[in-house]
Design an enzyme around this catalytic site. Sequence first.
Site, PDB file in Angstrom:
ATOM      1  N   HIS A  76       0.817  -1.211   0.000  1.00 53.11           N
ATOM      2  CA  HIS A  76       0.000   0.000   0.000  1.00 53.11           C
ATOM      3  C   HIS A  76       0.856   1.269   0.000  1.00 53.11           C
ATOM      4  O   HIS A  76       0.637   2.163   0.815  1.00 53.11           O
ATOM      5  CB  HIS A  76      -0.924   0.021   1.228  1.00 53.11           C
ATOM      6  CG  HIS A  76      -1.920  -1.070   1.277  1.00 53.11           C
ATOM      7  ND1 HIS A  76      -2.613  -1.404   2.430  1.00 53.11           N
ATOM      8  CD2 HIS A  76      -2.369  -1.926   0.320  1.00 53.11           C
ATOM      9  CE1 HIS A  76      -3.427  -2.412   2.183  1.00 53.11           C
ATOM     10  NE2 HIS A  76      -3.294  -2.747   0.913  1.00 53.11           N
ATOM     11  N   PRO A  77       1.832   1.411  -0.892  1.00 48.11           N
ATOM     12  CA  PRO A  77       2.650   2.633  -0.874  1.00 48.11           C
ATOM     13  C   PRO A  77       1.848   3.847  -1.327  1.00 48.11           C
ATOM     14  O   PRO A  77       1.177   3.813  -2.357  1.00 48.11           O
ATOM     15  CB  PRO A  77       3.771   2.310  -1.863  1.00 48.11           C
ATOM     16  CG  PRO A  77       3.179   1.313  -2.807  1.00 48.11           C
ATOM     17  CD  PRO A  77       2.241   0.486  -1.973  1.00 48.11           C
TER      18      PRO A  77
END
Length: 541
Positions: free
Chosen positions: A475-476
């Site tokens: 989930h960057p």
Amino acid sequence: MARTIGGEWDYIVCGAGTAGCLMANRLSADPKNRVLLLEAGGKDDWIWFHIPVGYLFAIGNPRADWMFRTEAEAGLNGRSLIYPRGKVIGGSSAINAMITMRGQSADYDHWRQLGLAGWGWDDVKPLFVGLEDHFLGDSEHHGTGGNWRVEAPRVRWDLLDKVREAAVQMGVRPLDDFNTGDNEGTAYFHVNQKKGLRWSAARGFIKPVIDGRDNLDLLSGVLVEKVIVENGRATGVQFRQGGESIIARCRGEVVLTAGSIGSTQILELSGIGHGEVLSRHGIPVVQEKPGVGGNLQDHLQIRAIYKVDGIKTLNETYHNLFKRGLMGLEYLFRRTGPLTMAPSQLGIFTRSDPSQERANIQFHVQPLSLDKFGDPLHRFPAVTVAPCNLRPTSRGSVHIRSADPADKPVIAPNYLATDADRQVAADSLRVTRRLMGQPALAPYRPEEFLPGPVIGDDAESLAKAAGDIGTTIFHPVGTAKMGRASDPLAVVDERLRVIGIDGLRVADASVMPTITSGNTNTPTLMIAEKGARMILEDGKR
């Protein structure tokens, strides 16, 4: 010498992932707009892009995954992690968990409180609703008829029912729906599937229109080398295809939708970023933007594993050829069963300690266990109960490794770098142990395998254990953060315009100033939807 291809486009969209597929769909809806969509990956013509359990084969496979890795992380006791990103039309939505999660209303109200007008929950909720074709039908919280299909899971496990019962015994409320603005509770995840097949952004937004819109051109297998900026305005894109550099000209706007990794790379290759980073690689500074590549946030999942006895898990099915055959037949004839599984089926959102204002940890619960994605499942029956800190205070970075766009970037998430994050990690493992000790699970004799019963209950031991077994859940966000002009680290304004450069926007997860409280794919779609509307509105002025 780069060759210029004929004509001009009104919009050039760089990256055909989750955000880019939606963006190209919306911008090309008006036949007067000529739109070029560029994607570095290939076509989604592999079966495992479509069978939901295909993530097990796609992640770590260079056909589907860019095969990035993080730098060695001090907070992870020197470990480096794989960092999957989808290498295909549809981007990471073609290999991700398929979990529909908006986050919490307070996430977006916080963005509004940062001075970002139009980004509060009341502003963005209608966008979420309008995107959906939801199995629950039209309601206050959901919609039908949109491009983004959402369905209930098509498999169930007694073990997960028991974990959910244990969560309720621990004081967590049962929910039917995580996506009403308050996700504190326990429920089964809703998934982006249709009739047992993955519903990627390509399937939802590009495939229905690509053959019928003469004004939409899609090029795959092309690598963006830079955005061309002339006199302070983006006027085109230079990209590499088959070893040749090609220039496409744009009379309207260039839109970066390559994600928190890709959009950052394109900005820096274009001379937009921190001067020190650019000069290190011999790239002339077009616009000094020290915030580019900074502010990286991600959800670190602590993969606690418990052996169980007397209840079915996927581990033993996986290692039994006859049962695997039955599993395949069930999918073939009914489109149900384990082959439709998202990586996690059951969710629990709760607080790591009573002082938290709202749910700050999320559990992904899986009726299986393995050392890491790509490895075979363990030979003993087990359940994975993995908490993650929803709102970490640690900040990392993404930067180019060289001036060659084909070089993999330097990804340094900086996990567990703050005292607050280490405390939440320790507390979340305590919550995990309390969950697995509830009466509902006692008949199945859960035995802690990871981090292991030898790990004590003190904060230092638990935080170190979190570093030993923690891993990204992909989930960057935040590397081209949205902010006010007074914020020296802001990259885009509240209308997603790159500050200081006309005709250039970023419209993907990289613009999040702070990470949302849950899986980030659906919020990324919302950002692209809002961005497309802004672009079209501004184009009429």
